[in-house]
Design an enzyme around this catalytic site. Structure first.
Site, PDB file in Angstrom:
ATOM      1  N   ASP A  13      15.079 -11.754  18.556  1.00 20.71           N
ATOM      2  CA  ASP A  13      14.207 -12.211  19.782  1.00 20.71           C
ATOM      3  C   ASP A  13      14.696 -13.664  20.443  1.00 20.71           C
ATOM      4  O   ASP A  13      14.044 -14.457  20.920  1.00 20.71           O
ATOM      5  CB  ASP A  13      12.892 -12.518  19.056  1.00 20.71           C
ATOM      6  CG  ASP A  13      12.259 -11.546  18.459  1.00 20.71           C
ATOM      7  OD1 ASP A  13      12.532 -10.340  19.035  1.00 20.71           O
ATOM      8  OD2 ASP A  13      11.717 -11.594  17.281  1.00 20.71           O
ATOM      9  N   LYS A  16      18.186 -12.162  24.231  1.00 23.05           N
ATOM     10  CA  LYS A  16      19.665 -11.282  24.425  1.00 23.05           C
ATOM     11  C   LYS A  16      19.275 -10.528  25.761  1.00 23.05           C
ATOM     12  O   LYS A  16      20.337 -10.317  26.144  1.00 23.05           O
ATOM     13  CB  LYS A  16      20.031 -10.440  23.341  1.00 23.05           C
ATOM     14  CG  LYS A  16      20.160 -11.526  22.069  1.00 23.05           C
ATOM     15  CD  LYS A  16      20.924 -10.664  20.812  1.00 23.05           C
ATOM     16  CE  LYS A  16      19.663  -9.499  20.324  1.00 23.05           C
ATOM     17  NZ  LYS A  16      18.597 -10.514  19.613  1.00 23.05           N
ATOM     18  N   GLY A  40      13.217  -5.019  20.565  1.00 23.36           N
ATOM     19  CA  GLY A  40      12.522  -4.948  21.588  1.00 23.36           C
ATOM     20  C   GLY A  40      13.188  -5.934  22.749  1.00 23.36           C
ATOM     21  O   GLY A  40      13.564  -7.061  22.313  1.00 23.36           O
ATOM     22  N   HIS A  41      13.880  -5.362  23.557  1.00 23.92           N
ATOM     23  CA  HIS A  41      14.372  -6.385  24.541  1.00 23.92           C
ATOM     24  C   HIS A  41      13.870  -6.241  25.973  1.00 23.92           C
ATOM     25  O   HIS A  41      13.529  -5.265  26.532  1.00 23.92           O
ATOM     26  CB  HIS A  41      15.950  -5.807  24.891  1.00 23.92           C
ATOM     27  CG  HIS A  41      16.707  -5.829  23.540  1.00 23.92           C
ATOM     28  ND1 HIS A  41      17.894  -4.983  23.516  1.00 23.92           N
ATOM     29  CD2 HIS A  41      16.696  -6.813  22.740  1.00 23.92           C
ATOM     30  CE1 HIS A  41      18.494  -5.558  22.254  1.00 23.92           C
ATOM     31  NE2 HIS A  41      17.825  -6.425  21.635  1.00 23.92           N
ATOM     32  N   GLN A 225      18.498  -7.253  16.781  1.00 19.17           N
ATOM     33  CA  GLN A 225      17.962  -8.384  15.785  1.00 19.17           C
ATOM     34  C   GLN A 225      19.081  -9.650  15.781  1.00 19.17           C
ATOM     35  O   GLN A 225      19.374  -9.835  16.878  1.00 19.17           O
ATOM     36  CB  GLN A 225      17.983  -7.676  14.602  1.00 19.17           C
ATOM     37  CG  GLN A 225      17.065  -6.607  14.378  1.00 19.17           C
ATOM     38  CD  GLN A 225      17.430  -5.269  14.824  1.00 19.17           C
ATOM     39  OE1 GLN A 225      18.196  -4.687  14.539  1.00 19.17           O
ATOM     40  NE2 GLN A 225      16.521  -4.594  15.458  1.00 19.17           N
TER      41      GLN A 225
HETATM   42  P1  IMP Z   1      12.886  -3.416   9.760  1.00 19.48           P
HETATM   43  O1  IMP Z   1      14.137  -3.538  10.734  1.00 19.48           O
HETATM   44  O2  IMP Z   1      11.886  -2.739  10.424  1.00 19.48           O
HETATM   45  O3  IMP Z   1      13.161  -2.790   8.604  1.00 19.48           O
HETATM   46  O4  IMP Z   1      12.418  -4.870   9.516  1.00 19.48           O
HETATM   47  C1  IMP Z   1      12.850  -5.791   8.579  1.00 19.48           C
HETATM   48  C2  IMP Z   1      12.862  -7.267   9.150  1.00 19.48           C
HETATM   49  O5  IMP Z   1      13.490  -7.477  10.282  1.00 19.48           O
HETATM   50  C3  IMP Z   1      11.484  -7.712   9.269  1.00 19.48           C
HETATM   51  O6  IMP Z   1      11.214  -8.992   9.074  1.00 19.48           O
HETATM   52  C4  IMP Z   1      11.327  -7.363  10.841  1.00 19.48           C
HETATM   53  O7  IMP Z   1      10.105  -8.105  11.540  1.00 19.48           O
HETATM   54  C5  IMP Z   1      12.515  -7.886  11.232  1.00 19.48           C
HETATM   55  N1  IMP Z   1      12.970  -7.306  12.712  1.00 19.48           N
HETATM   56  C6  IMP Z   1      13.420  -6.075  12.866  1.00 19.48           C
HETATM   57  N2  IMP Z   1      13.759  -5.837  14.254  1.00 19.48           N
HETATM   58  C7  IMP Z   1      13.468  -7.173  14.697  1.00 19.48           C
HETATM   59  C8  IMP Z   1      13.732  -7.533  16.091  1.00 19.48           C
HETATM   60  O8  IMP Z   1      14.140  -6.818  16.838  1.00 19.48           O
HETATM   61  N3  IMP Z   1      13.703  -8.766  16.269  1.00 19.48           N
HETATM   62  C9  IMP Z   1      12.906  -9.572  15.495  1.00 19.48           C
HETATM   63  N4  IMP Z   1      12.702  -9.289  13.951  1.00 19.48           N
HETATM   64  C10 IMP Z   1      13.112  -7.804  13.731  1.00 19.48           C
END
Ligand code: IMP
Length: 432
Positions: A13, A16, A40-41, A225
């Site tokens: 977040d 990017k 989410g972009h 991420q």
């Molecule tokens: P997962 O990727 O859904 O397995 O989540 C694992 C961790 O990564 C959690 O803390 C999510 O909130 C975090 N996370 C996954 N994708 C994003 C993203 O795009 N932005 C911020 N945090 C993310």
């Protein structure tokens, strides 16, 4: 000519999407290399805001070709819906403009059910995942029991493989988690429909991109991420299940190391995190409210994928230096500087205190962050001191904002080339 990589230096977040949007103007290919629809972009162009989860955000530029690399886990239902929404916003998405790696893995409802069951069973130890089935999909990939996009090219094989996977996961859902099983036939039928629609998009993108690079074209790799969520280098176990770090772009697109040009690290002017896990510089109360926003605007600090309010805090320069190291970052972009306007004092974490000593580095990486941060205080600037959002030149920034940026650059040991001062495409300051 080169592969340029955009990577998040924090917990995702970082903004990017808008940096990708800017640099995509000079790219021929824009490629996602890790993660899935957990990402989410958000990109704002004029009065339109695009929220993309799987399609690379650079495809908003009509001259680019979007790539979904082998490093991704793809939920076909979400992808097809996103293609529809994006088309409805006037962006043409066709099999000529979007190529999906044959080796990317497919997310089925089995993974969504497992993600949910596992999070529930963890109780207080939960990760706080996005519940998009990401962990179980990478789990099956590593266990060599995953489903790859290439299987979609034979509908009969694909239907059988989907059914076999659902049957297998049903055993676990019933016997281990004591939850309802999924409807195997229904899902297999649904997924054959998706395979028919997606088959024309499937290709060996490693060969496609290598050929493009050899013939002098530009590839922009979009990380999802961030560094601190990397499965190997992040705040394990509070991480995602892929490699958002820059090296992940090579593995996740099937490209050789020699192609890499710039590695652009994107850093928010403060720190945010969604989900559980350590966050040494986290703040609460009034300051947190200002940093987070109310949720009225699309760029306020609420998850693009889950809508969860993000945890917020001061910029952590120890973690930023670590991100520069792990990714080999050649330049930094600072986003959301405008959000700090009106705060009396700004704080940057420059070290951690433990056992009466100050540590400026992380001996064992960021796994154990149970430290007291040591802050450096810098003066803020009045909200109306200068119209930061309207400024396009370094000299137009208030002195205090310039000092803040310069201090970050010193602490990171890396040049800052771009500062974003608002959500719009043109609200940026380029530094010569
Ligand atoms: P997962 O990727 O859904 O397995 O989540 C694992 C961790 O990564 C959690 O803390 C999510 O909130 C975090 N996370 C996954 N994708 C994003 C993203 O795009 N932005 C911020 N945090 C993310």
């Amino acid at each position: 000519m080169a592969l340029n990589i955009i990577v998040g230096t924090q917990w995702g977040d970082e903004g990017k999407g808008r940096v990708v949007d800017l640099l995509a103007a000079e790219a021929d290919y824009v490629a996602r290399y890790n993660g899935g629809d957990n990402a989410g972009h958000t990109v704002t162009v004029g009065d339109q805001t695009f929220k993309l989860h799987l399609i690379p955000s650079g495809v908003i530029h009509p001259h680019t070709i979007g790539i979904i690399g082998n490093g991704l886990v793809v939920n076909p239902k979400v992808l097809l819906e996103e293609i529809e929404i994006t088309r409805a916003s006037g962006v043409e998405i066709t099999p000529e403009r979007l190529r999906i790696s044959h080796a990317a893995h497919v997310i089925t409802p089995a993974y969504l059910a497992l993600d949910k069951a596992r999070e529930q069973s963890r109780g207080d130890e939960k990760i706080g995942t996005t519940l998009r089935g990401i962990g179980p999909a990478y789990n099956h990939k590593a266990a060599r029991s995953g489903l790859r996009m290439e299987t979609m090219l034979s509908l009969e094989d694909f239907a059988e493989a989907v059914a076999a996977q659902i049957e297998g996961v049903n055993e676990v859902l019933i016997n281990l988690y004591e939850t309802e099983p999924l409807d195997t036939l229904e899902i297999a039928k649904e997924y054959v429909g998706y395979a028919q629609e997606l088959a024309p998009y499937i290709e060996n993108v490693s060969s496609l991109l290598t050929e493009a690079l050899r013939s002098g074209e530009n590839v922009l790799a979009e990380g999802a991420q961030g560094t601190l969520l990397d499965i190997d280098h992040g705040t394990y176990p509070y991480v995602t299940s892929s490699n958002p770090t820059a090296a992940g772009a090579l593995v996740g697109l099937g490209l050789g190391v020699g192609h890499v040009g710039r590695v652009i690290g994107v850093t928010k002017a403060f720190q945010t995190r969604v989900g559980e896990g350590p966050f040494p510089t986290e703040v609460f109360g009034e300051t947190a409210q200002q940093l987070r926003g109310t949720g009225d605007k699309p760029w306020d600090e609420f998850g693009t994928t889950t809508g969860r309010p993000r945890r917020v805090g001061w910029l952590d320069a120890v973690l930023l230096r670590y991100a520069v190291q792990i990714n080999g970052i050649t330049e930094l972009t600072i986003t959301k500087l405008d959000v700090l306007s009106g705060l009396d004092t700004l704080y940057i974490c420059t070290g951690y205190q433990a056992d009466g000593e100050t540590h400026h580095d992380l001996p064992l990486g960021p796994t154990d962050l149970d430290y007291e941060p040591e802050y450096e205080e810098l003066p803020g600037w009045e909200a109306d001191e200068a119209d930061i959002m309207g400024t396009r030149k370094w000299g137009g920034l208030p002195q205090a904002a310039q000092a803040y940026i310069q201090r970050i650059e010193e602490l990171a040991g890396t040049p800052i080339r771009l500062i974003s001062v608002g959500p719009e495409r043109e609200q940026v300051i380029e530094i010569e």
